[in-house]
Design a protein around this motif. Structure first.
Motif, PDB file in Angstrom:
ATOM      1  N   GLN A 194       0.830  -1.205   0.000  1.00 25.78           N
ATOM      2  CA  GLN A 194       0.000   0.000   0.000  1.00 25.78           C
ATOM      3  C   GLN A 194       0.864   1.255   0.000  1.00 25.78           C
ATOM      4  OE1 GLN A 194      -3.479   0.125  -0.272  1.00 25.78           O
ATOM      5  NE2 GLN A 194      -2.888   2.229  -0.745  1.00 25.78           N
ATOM      6  N   LYS A 195       1.976   1.206   0.685  1.00 27.70           N
ATOM      7  CA  LYS A 195       2.874   2.368   0.722  1.00 27.70           C
ATOM      8  C   LYS A 195       3.454   2.635  -0.670  1.00 27.70           C
ATOM      9  CE  LYS A 195       6.611   4.360   3.535  1.00 27.70           C
ATOM     10  NZ  LYS A 195       5.817   5.484   4.102  1.00 27.70           N
ATOM     11  N   PHE A 196       3.780   1.566  -1.399  1.00 28.84           N
ATOM     12  CA  PHE A 196       4.224   1.729  -2.782  1.00 28.84           C
ATOM     13  C   PHE A 196       3.102   2.338  -3.626  1.00 28.84           C
ATOM     14  CE2 PHE A 196       7.738  -1.433  -2.150  1.00 28.84           C
ATOM     15  CZ  PHE A 196       8.746  -0.685  -2.726  1.00 28.84           C
ATOM     16  N   ALA A 197       1.885   1.812  -3.465  1.00 20.93           N
ATOM     17  CA  ALA A 197       0.759   2.318  -4.248  1.00 20.93           C
ATOM     18  C   ALA A 197       0.489   3.789  -3.948  1.00 20.93           C
ATOM     19  CB  ALA A 197      -0.489   1.478  -3.960  1.00 20.93           C
ATOM     20  N   LEU A 235      11.390   0.280  -7.831  1.00 24.47           N
ATOM     21  CA  LEU A 235      11.150   1.323  -8.823  1.00 24.47           C
ATOM     22  C   LEU A 235       9.874   1.061  -9.616  1.00 24.47           C
ATOM     23  CD1 LEU A 235      14.802   1.769 -10.131  1.00 24.47           C
ATOM     24  CD2 LEU A 235      13.483   3.445  -8.834  1.00 24.47           C
ATOM     25  N   THR A 236       9.701  -0.174 -10.083  1.00 30.30           N
ATOM     26  CA  THR A 236       8.544  -0.461 -10.926  1.00 30.30           C
ATOM     27  C   THR A 236       7.231  -0.359 -10.154  1.00 30.30           C
ATOM     28  OG1 THR A 236       8.859  -2.845 -10.565  1.00 30.30           O
ATOM     29  CG2 THR A 236       9.874  -1.877 -12.517  1.00 30.30           C
ATOM     30  N   LYS A 237       7.271  -0.623  -8.855  1.00 26.32           N
ATOM     31  CA  LYS A 237       6.041  -0.498  -8.070  1.00 26.32           C
ATOM     32  C   LYS A 237       5.639   0.960  -7.871  1.00 26.32           C
ATOM     33  CE  LYS A 237       5.933  -4.865  -5.572  1.00 26.32           C
ATOM     34  NZ  LYS A 237       5.897  -5.539  -4.253  1.00 26.32           N
ATOM     35  N   MET A 238       6.547   1.877  -8.168  1.00 34.02           N
ATOM     36  CA  MET A 238       6.201   3.296  -8.112  1.00 34.02           C
ATOM     37  C   MET A 238       5.894   3.850  -9.499  1.00 34.02           C
ATOM     38  SD  MET A 238       8.466   5.041  -5.069  1.00 34.02           S
ATOM     39  CE  MET A 238      10.096   4.500  -5.577  1.00 34.02           C
ATOM     40  N   GLY A 239       5.869   2.966 -10.501  1.00 30.03           N
ATOM     41  CA  GLY A 239       5.463   3.387 -11.834  1.00 30.03           C
ATOM     42  C   GLY A 239       6.566   3.451 -12.865  1.00 30.03           C
ATOM     43  N   PHE A 240       7.816   3.375 -12.438  1.00 28.37           N
ATOM     44  CA  PHE A 240       8.930   3.432 -13.372  1.00 28.37           C
ATOM     45  C   PHE A 240       9.017   2.143 -14.180  1.00 28.37           C
ATOM     46  CE2 PHE A 240      10.136   6.511 -10.150  1.00 28.37           C
ATOM     47  CZ  PHE A 240      10.663   7.553 -10.902  1.00 28.37           C
ATOM     48  N   LEU A 323      11.989  -1.677   2.992  1.00 27.20           N
ATOM     49  CA  LEU A 323      11.320  -1.072   1.844  1.00 27.20           C
ATOM     50  C   LEU A 323      10.566   0.212   2.190  1.00 27.20           C
ATOM     51  CD1 LEU A 323      10.152  -4.253  -0.076  1.00 27.20           C
ATOM     52  CD2 LEU A 323      11.881  -2.595  -0.799  1.00 27.20           C
ATOM     53  N   PRO A 324       9.851   0.295   3.326  1.00 25.45           N
ATOM     54  CA  PRO A 324       9.257   1.593   3.678  1.00 25.45           C
ATOM     55  C   PRO A 324      10.302   2.691   3.827  1.00 25.45           C
ATOM     56  CG  PRO A 324       8.216  -0.155   4.944  1.00 25.45           C
ATOM     57  CD  PRO A 324       9.393  -0.780   4.248  1.00 25.45           C
ATOM     58  N   TYR A 325      11.469   2.340   4.339  1.00 23.18           N
ATOM     59  CA  TYR A 325      12.562   3.311   4.462  1.00 23.18           C
ATOM     60  C   TYR A 325      12.987   3.771   3.067  1.00 23.18           C
ATOM     61  CZ  TYR A 325      17.054   5.271   6.046  1.00 23.18           C
ATOM     62  OH  TYR A 325      18.113   6.105   6.310  1.00 23.18           O
ATOM     63  N   VAL A 326      13.100   2.823   2.126  1.00 21.23           N
ATOM     64  CA  VAL A 326      13.482   3.166   0.753  1.00 21.23           C
ATOM     65  C   VAL A 326      12.481   4.143   0.163  1.00 21.23           C
ATOM     66  CG1 VAL A 326      13.724   2.257  -1.594  1.00 21.23           C
ATOM     67  CG2 VAL A 326      14.722   1.004   0.336  1.00 21.23           C
ATOM     68  N   ILE A 327      11.197   3.859   0.328  1.00 26.01           N
ATOM     69  CA  ILE A 327      10.162   4.728  -0.244  1.00 26.01           C
ATOM     70  C   ILE A 327      10.261   6.139   0.325  1.00 26.01           C
ATOM     71  CG2 ILE A 327       7.673   5.094  -0.468  1.00 26.01           C
ATOM     72  CD1 ILE A 327       7.409   1.984  -0.266  1.00 26.01           C
ATOM     73  N   ASP A 328      10.423   6.246   1.633  1.00 25.80           N
ATOM     74  CA  ASP A 328      10.491   7.560   2.276  1.00 25.80           C
ATOM     75  C   ASP A 328      11.691   8.360   1.798  1.00 25.80           C
ATOM     76  OD1 ASP A 328       8.180   7.098   3.706  1.00 25.80           O
ATOM     77  OD2 ASP A 328       9.213   6.486   5.542  1.00 25.80           O
ATOM     78  N   LYS A 329      12.819   7.690   1.610  1.00 27.59           N
ATOM     79  CA  LYS A 329      14.041   8.386   1.207  1.00 27.59           C
ATOM     80  C   LYS A 329      14.097   8.658  -0.294  1.00 27.59           C
ATOM     81  CE  LYS A 329      16.348   8.793   5.113  1.00 27.59           C
ATOM     82  NZ  LYS A 329      16.841  10.096   5.624  1.00 27.59           N
TER      83      LYS A 329
END
Length: 347
Positions: A194-197, A235-240, A323-329
């Protein structure tokens, strides 16, 4: 520069681990290590049988003395509120092999730190008197599985092709079931997805943009980049999207890593943004010493992200906690880089 083996054979991974340096095993005895934190394990879940590459492991009752024999599984164990009595150092020399994104979950506990540098430290593992050994990311062979399972029930990878770094959610789900926390681990996995989405929804400009993730510098005259797959899901889960131009440089046994000679570095021009897994302040300077790097279109246009060592480690760990840390940064850094300003992530 140390190649980070997200998908590698046992021999190559051992070489990388040796060059990265191993943290000396802690002197704390098994009795001094705190075995568990508060959990919500379902006692009715036991016994639980979990299938894997070498058959089936039965966990007869809720385990309380868990040894993590693989490189990253401690994150999932800690996320479920359980403190292992033993953990294994991969790289980074972090306290008790626990990186910053997981230190709050570890608290003041001091698990024994093991090394796989020269194979499993079976005597130390046995001395910890485990009732469960978690080795889903440990490069287990049939022989090493047999040795460990003679000590305690051992959780292995799903099949021979995923001896290292099978999908993070697959590993987490198996670990959760082994700990009697099926619903809890499912919630953790759903939360990460969900955080990726949410990140993708908040940044529609990411959709369809081409991104290439590379290790921190050049290694023996080559750049190490990751093709589309598990190593680039963040990356791909964020649309890249990951351009397939780099696939031509992935050797047959490369495990998703493209090894691009500097004379062919212009292939990176296929990307709208380059993410370099830099680990120290000198890494970017080393890249900039190469004229072929400076000539790249993303470099000239400022479409660059440089990580710090912890963020790079979080990407390589690919766990429910990292992974949540990766998303935040990474999310704000990618936004900045796509705008034409090279972004440097700091702690």
């Amino acid at each position: 520069m140390h190649i980070r083996p997200l998908h590698r054979t046992l021999a190559v991974c051992a070489i990388a681990l040796t060059t990265a340096g191993m943290l000396t095993a802690c002197s704390n005895s098994a009795d001094e290590a705190s075995p568990t934190a508060s959990t919500s394990s379902d006692s009715a879940a036991f016994p639980v049988a979990i299938e894997h590459a070498f058959g089936e492991t039965v966990v007869p009752e809720e385990p309380t003395r868990i040894v993590v024999a693989g490189y990253t599984e401690q994150d999932t164990v800690l996320a479920l509120g359980v403190i292992p009595v033993g953990v294994t150092e991969w790289y980074g020399d972090q306290p008790y092999a626990t990186w910053p994104w997981a230190q709050a979950a570890l608290g003041d506990a001091q698990p024994e730190v093991l090394s796989n540098d020269d194979g499993f430290e079976t005597e130390k593992i046995a001395a910890l008197e485990p009732d469960l050994i978690i080795a889903t990311n440990a490069g287990l062979t049939a022989e090493s599985y047999s040795v460990l399972s003679d000590i305690a029930p051992t959780l292995a990878q799903s099949d021979a092709s995923t001896a290292y770094f099978e999908p993070w959610d697959v590993q987490a789900e198996k670990i959760g079931r082994a700990l009697g926390q099926k619903s809890e681990v499912d919630a953790l996995i759903d939360g990460v997805n969900q955080k990726f989405a949410d990140a993708a929804a908040a940044h529609p400009e990411f959709a369809g943009k081409k991104a290439i993730f590379l290790q921190n510098a050049f290694y023996e005259g080559k750049a190490i980049a990751y093709q589309n797959g598990l190593s680039t899901d963040f990356l791909t889960k964020m649309g890249f999207v990951i351009p397939d131009d780099i696939d031509a440089y992935v050797p047959a046994d490369g495990g998703g890593q493209a090894s691009i000679p500097l004379e062919n570095l212009s292939v990176l021009n296929a990307a709208d943004v380059l993410i370099w897994g830099t680990e120290g302040p000198g890494d970017r300077a080393e890249l900039e010493k190469e004229a072929v790097y400076d000539a790249l279109e993303p470099v000239k246009d400022g479409n660059l992200v440089f990580t710090d060592g912890v963020t790079a480690g979080a990407i390589y760990f690919t766990s429910v906690l990292s992974l949540p840390y990766v998303i935040d940064k990474l999310t704000p850094a990618l936004d900045e880089a796509l705008g034409g300003s090279a972004a440097t992530i700091t702690g």
